[in-house]
Write a protein that holds these residues in place. Sequence first.
Motif, PDB file in Angstrom:
ATOM      1  N   MET A   1      26.781   5.694 -66.549  1.00 49.84           N
ATOM      2  CA  MET A   1      25.708   6.250 -65.723  1.00 49.84           C
ATOM      3  C   MET A   1      26.191   7.518 -65.022  1.00 49.84           C
ATOM      4  O   MET A   1      27.335   7.575 -64.598  1.00 49.84           O
ATOM      5  N   PHE A   4      24.931  10.657 -58.900  1.00 52.35           N
ATOM      6  CA  PHE A   4      23.708  11.180 -58.292  1.00 52.35           C
ATOM      7  C   PHE A   4      23.803  11.032 -56.787  1.00 52.35           C
ATOM      8  O   PHE A   4      24.607  10.241 -56.272  1.00 52.35           O
ATOM      9  N   HIS A   6      22.002   9.749 -53.416  1.00 52.18           N
ATOM     10  CA  HIS A   6      21.122   8.612 -53.153  1.00 52.18           C
ATOM     11  C   HIS A   6      20.547   8.738 -51.750  1.00 52.18           C
ATOM     12  O   HIS A   6      21.289   8.813 -50.774  1.00 52.18           O
TER      13      HIS A   6
ATOM     14  N   ALA B  10      33.645  12.542 -57.056  1.00 52.87           N
ATOM     15  CA  ALA B  10      32.316  12.005 -56.794  1.00 52.87           C
ATOM     16  C   ALA B  10      32.188  11.558 -55.339  1.00 52.87           C
ATOM     17  O   ALA B  10      33.057  10.859 -54.824  1.00 52.87           O
ATOM     18  N   GLU B  29      30.603   4.955 -54.753  1.00 54.16           N
ATOM     19  CA  GLU B  29      29.627   5.898 -55.288  1.00 54.16           C
ATOM     20  C   GLU B  29      28.271   5.209 -55.353  1.00 54.16           C
ATOM     21  O   GLU B  29      28.200   4.013 -55.670  1.00 54.16           O
ATOM     22  N   PRO B  30      27.186   5.955 -55.108  1.00 51.87           N
ATOM     23  CA  PRO B  30      25.851   5.332 -55.160  1.00 51.87           C
ATOM     24  C   PRO B  30      25.530   4.705 -56.510  1.00 51.87           C
ATOM     25  O   PRO B  30      24.710   3.800 -56.595  1.00 51.87           O
ATOM     26  N   ARG B  31      26.166   5.183 -57.588  1.00 55.80           N
ATOM     27  CA  ARG B  31      25.816   4.640 -58.913  1.00 55.80           C
ATOM     28  C   ARG B  31      26.455   3.280 -59.192  1.00 55.80           C
ATOM     29  O   ARG B  31      26.199   2.694 -60.244  1.00 55.80           O
TER      30      ARG B  31
END
Lengths: 332, 168
Positions: A1, A4, A6, B10, B29-31
């Motif tokens: 993924m 990004f 958020h 990141a 990380e948000p992911r």
Amino acid sequence: MNTFEHVTVTDGNEAVKLLSERGGAAGETKIIAGGTDLLTLMNASLIAPQRLVNLKAARALRYLRFAEDGALHIGALATLADLERDAGVARRLPILVESVRDAATPQLRAMATVAGNLLQRPRCWYFRGAPHCWLKGGAECFARDGENKYHAIFGASSCVAVHPSDLAPALLALDAELLINGPSGVRTLPLAAFFHEPTNDARIEHTLAPDEVITEIRVPGQPEGANGAYLKMMDRQAWAFALASAAAQLSVEDGVIQQARIVLGGVATVPWRATQAEDALTGQQLTPELARTAAEAALAGAAPLAHNGYKVPLARELVRRAILRAGSVPHP
Amino acid sequence: MADTSETAAAPRTHVSLQVNGTTREVDIEPRRTLLSVLRDDLSLTGAKPGCEMGNCGACTVLLDGEAVYSCLTLAVECTGREITTIEGLSASGELDPVQQAFIAHDALQCGFCTPGQILAMKALFATNPHPDDETIERAMSGNICRCGAYPKILAAARALAGTQAAQQ
């Protein structure tokens, strides 16, 4: 993924503002609510938004309520499980409960939102896989002359994937409308105008703009004596998308059908309204023979592909049974 | 979960998670999915990565008591929610009644899917102490067992529901 940014928002207006920023470039910023479709698309690198706007914190958008005029207002963040469990919905709009109870799994129904369900992308294996198919901007639909047993038997699009939603045919049969929040305010859109067969210039199954957010789904009050049914055939008894499905909503007065809505699922890029079947039913006394005639009319224009001819008799029988079930006529 | 491995560049977010009654702080990380944070940051490896696309149920955990797939849940979106993993069911040192029923009825073979199965069943009994067979089968339909232990999983659930004798 992909990585990004958020951002969590607490209402639809904030979400629209973020979607409109940076020119509102399509795909740059995406809303995440249930996430059950979005994250699978991101995991497969089909989309790679630079920013996700988390709408789940907008708790005021999670509701189910009947208005005084009998309309059901469904907040965009209501989950499929909320619909499945609601006693008022079960009593007044049983077609909705029937449409969600065999959708996906209990875990997914607890996560997935009603608005997200309408926006989910197709499950075609070429689309979900590596091939650069037409729907993804390529030159060719590989399913059309390829492996197409789960694909469309209706429609004019270059794409032959089918719309995966169970809820959408039922909501269409109820003449539902959407409340959509965008940069210039709120607009109302009939669900029938929201779905749209993918075209060369718009390779997507709906007409929601990239800077708009669905905030409510509204089901108008149904007349006395109205009833509906949703029947779905799967190739296993749990967690499968519809091979075909049929939604029927009938208003019957003194045994005569005043209004009929017949919508098929799993047969086209969008939920497929069978107006010829509706015409065959309207103004008539509901009998087993009439249901058979209407079901034949519903499938009259079908154009199956090499490997999905089975869908024609399957959908026809589902329509016949859904009509009889909606009209409370006993049937084998 | 190789493709979500973090790089130094990141940006990370500080997240406070309520896991099995304890506050756990992570910089992520948000992911990152809840599944990967539970396993790789918090060493709670009961939830399993199976399909990682919401098809198998091996990653099932409870969020505020409701069974969800942790592979399709972003960890950053779980702040303020009560997360329960299989490790949390026996935190007091005693096995949960659902776990005991699984042992009593031999409701597993390899055990890979078992944490998810148990949590799905836990969620069912939390809202419905006496489910009938159809309700049990529907509640468990989001969890695949490739060993095929389904009849024994059903027997465990029937025992908990108190319907075992009547239906044998």
